[in-house]
Design a protein around this motif. Structure first.
Motif, mmCIF file in Angstrom:
data_model
loop_
_atom_site.group_PDB
_atom_site.id
_atom_site.type_symbol
_atom_site.label_atom_id
_atom_site.label_comp_id
_atom_site.label_asym_id
_atom_site.label_seq_id
_atom_site.Cartn_x
_atom_site.Cartn_y
_atom_site.Cartn_z
ATOM 1 N N ALA A 1 0.794 -1.184 0.000
ATOM 2 C CA ALA A 1 0.074 0.073 -0.023
ATOM 3 C C ALA A 1 0.744 1.063 -0.022
ATOM 4 N N ALA A 2 2.147 1.090 0.333
ATOM 5 C CA ALA A 2 2.683 2.611 0.153
ATOM 6 C C ALA A 2 3.242 3.028 -1.067
ATOM 7 N N PHE A 3 3.010 1.820 -2.235
ATOM 8 C CA PHE A 3 3.068 2.360 -3.355
ATOM 9 C C PHE A 3 1.735 2.896 -3.889
ATOM 10 N N ALA A 4 1.228 4.019 -3.600
ATOM 11 C CA ALA A 4 -0.196 4.488 -3.613
ATOM 12 C C ALA A 4 -0.285 5.357 -4.810
ATOM 13 N N PRO A 5 -1.302 4.951 -5.585
ATOM 14 C CA PRO A 5 -1.654 5.891 -6.861
ATOM 15 C C PRO A 5 -2.223 7.471 -6.279
ATOM 16 N N PRO A 6 -1.880 8.481 -7.278
ATOM 17 C CA PRO A 6 -2.404 9.611 -7.148
ATOM 18 C C PRO A 6 -3.887 9.796 -6.771
ATOM 19 N N ALA A 7 -4.472 10.419 -6.140
ATOM 20 C CA ALA A 7 -5.917 10.417 -6.130
ATOM 21 C C ALA A 7 -6.556 11.621 -7.366
ATOM 22 N N ALA A 8 -7.563 11.202 -7.732
ATOM 23 C CA ALA A 8 -8.167 12.000 -9.040
ATOM 24 C C ALA A 8 -8.330 13.265 -8.667
ATOM 25 N N SER A 9 -8.198 14.360 -9.750
ATOM 26 C CA SER A 9 -8.578 15.576 -9.363
ATOM 27 C C SER A 9 -10.255 15.644 -9.212
#
Lengths: 192, 207
Positions: free
Chosen positions: B60-68
């Motif tokens: 989980a440390a490799f998390a994607p960015p949140a969508a705008s």
């Protein structure tokens, strides 16, 4: 794995705007996450554009979706997978940076504001290492690993998405895990 | 250019020669090695050799960015625009054929030739229909026209006839003879026979 009601998909096929919105709202997070994890942090600035391209392809082909043949989300991951490979093929850019700068590593932080500063730093470094290690995997292994470990697809669904047998999926997953464990061993031990 | 020896048709080995070629040496370990390689290639998680999954917390440390925040809205708008553009391009594929100048000339000529005919000539039955309808309307108006109170058809007939008309017009021969005699003697004499209903009614109307 997210699942969408068949009725929603059917309404979207008939052009219902609310159903289209439901689909985008439900699927944009897994699409962005899969694209980001597969292509790597260097694509962060373009991830939303790429996700939109996936949605465009998905909605263009929506009439051809047959619920009798596959689940909608499995079908959707096929588009994500193909788009990932298309992007790599067309743009000839590295999927990840082995010399990722500090700026990149800072930007890819998860939302962990509640973590203690030390934990925050460790998490950031681990995330960066996982990104790098994933980038060093072969594309097929990486996709299988992401679909299984991050998106939670079962072997059958992954086999449909990737277009290989379940045995090949298991084999690729096995090798991916082995490689990642080897590369991440020091950080995993430190984290434990 | 020098002419070399011409190849003879029988230089090429005969089929029997090919079939009599010695088979290559096959290593006695060939089967074992092949099986081992296949198994090695098809290694998938088995209870005894499956590597442990990586810890989910670590992954989980490799998390994607949140969508705008406007990602969903802008994506839907893009999808809509794309659909419209797709429709436009589909419709643009249908090109209506342009009529040839000859086709236009012939059509115009045909239209000019076909003058509209007069109504009477084109529809002779229409006039007849109109006349019949008018006659029917007049008859209907007469039939339903309100008559003066108490003035019936019978009354109108009585008023129009002389007082002894009933006697004179009666089919009885005696009544006719008496009426003729009386009229000859006294033109104003009343008939001696019992007047019929019409005569009585007429007399009642006299002052």
């Amino acid at each position: 794995m997210i699942d969408l009601p068949e009725a929603t998909v059917r309404k979207a096929q008939q052009g219902d705007q609310t159903a289209c919105r439901t689909i985008v709202e439900a699927l944009h997070r897994p699409i962005i996450a899969t694209l980001f994890r597969f292509l790597g942090p260097r694509w962060r600035g373009e991830i939303e554009d790429l996700a939109q391209e996936v949605f465009l392809k998905l909605f263009r082909a929506l009439d051809r979706f047959d619920p009798a043949r596959a689940k909608f989300t499995t079908w959707m991951y096929t588009f994500v997978r193909n788009h990932c490979f298309d992007v790599l093929k067309k743009r000839h850019l590295p999927t990840t940076s082995l010399n990722a700068g500090e700026q990149d590593s800072q930007r890819e932080l998860p939302d962990d504001r509640e973590l203690r500063p030390q934990q925050h730093a460790e998490n950031s470094e681990l995330g960066q290492r996982i990104g790098e290690a994933l980038g060093q995997l072969g594309e097929d292994q990486r996709m299988v690993f992401i679909l299984r470990e991050y998106e939670g697809l079962d072997y059958g669904a992954i086999a449909e998405v990737v277009g290989v047998s379940e045995g090949t999926v298991k084999s690729r997953l096995f090798r991916a895990k082995e490689a990642l464990r080897e590369r991440l061993e020091p950080w995993l031990r430190a984290g434990a | 250019m020098t002419a070399g020896p011409q190849p003879q048709a029988n230089d090429f080995p005969d089929e029997r020669d090919w079939l009599s070629l010695p088979a290559p040496e096959i290593s006695p370990r060939f089967v074992d090695e092949t099986v081992a390689r296949i198994l090695a290639d098809r290694r998938w998680p088995e209870p005894e050799n499956e590597p442990a999954s990586l810890p989910q917390a670590a992954l989980a440390a490799f998390a994607p960015p949140a969508a705008s925040p406007d990602f969903v809205a802008s994506t839907l708008a893009t999808v809509q625009r794309d659909r419209h553009a797709n429709w436009r391009s589909l419709l643009a594929r249908y090109v209506a054929p342009e009529p040839s100048p000859d086709f236009v000339r012939r059509t115009l000529r045909a239209l000019q030739r076909e003058q509209p005919a007069p109504v009477t000539a084109r529809h002779p039955l229409r006039l007849l229909t109109l006349a019949l309808t008018a006659a029917a309307a007049v008859l209907l108006a007469i039939a339903i026209w309100p008559t003066p109170r108490g003035r019936t058809l019978e009354g109108a007939l009585v008023a129009a006839l002389p007082a002894d008309a009933a006697m004179r017009l009666s089919p009885a021969p005696v009544a006719t003879l008496v009426s003729l005699t009386d009229t000859a003697n006294d033109p104003f004499a009343l008939p001696h026979v019992v007047p019929d209903r019409a005569a009585r009614w007429r007399q009642r109307g006299r002052p």
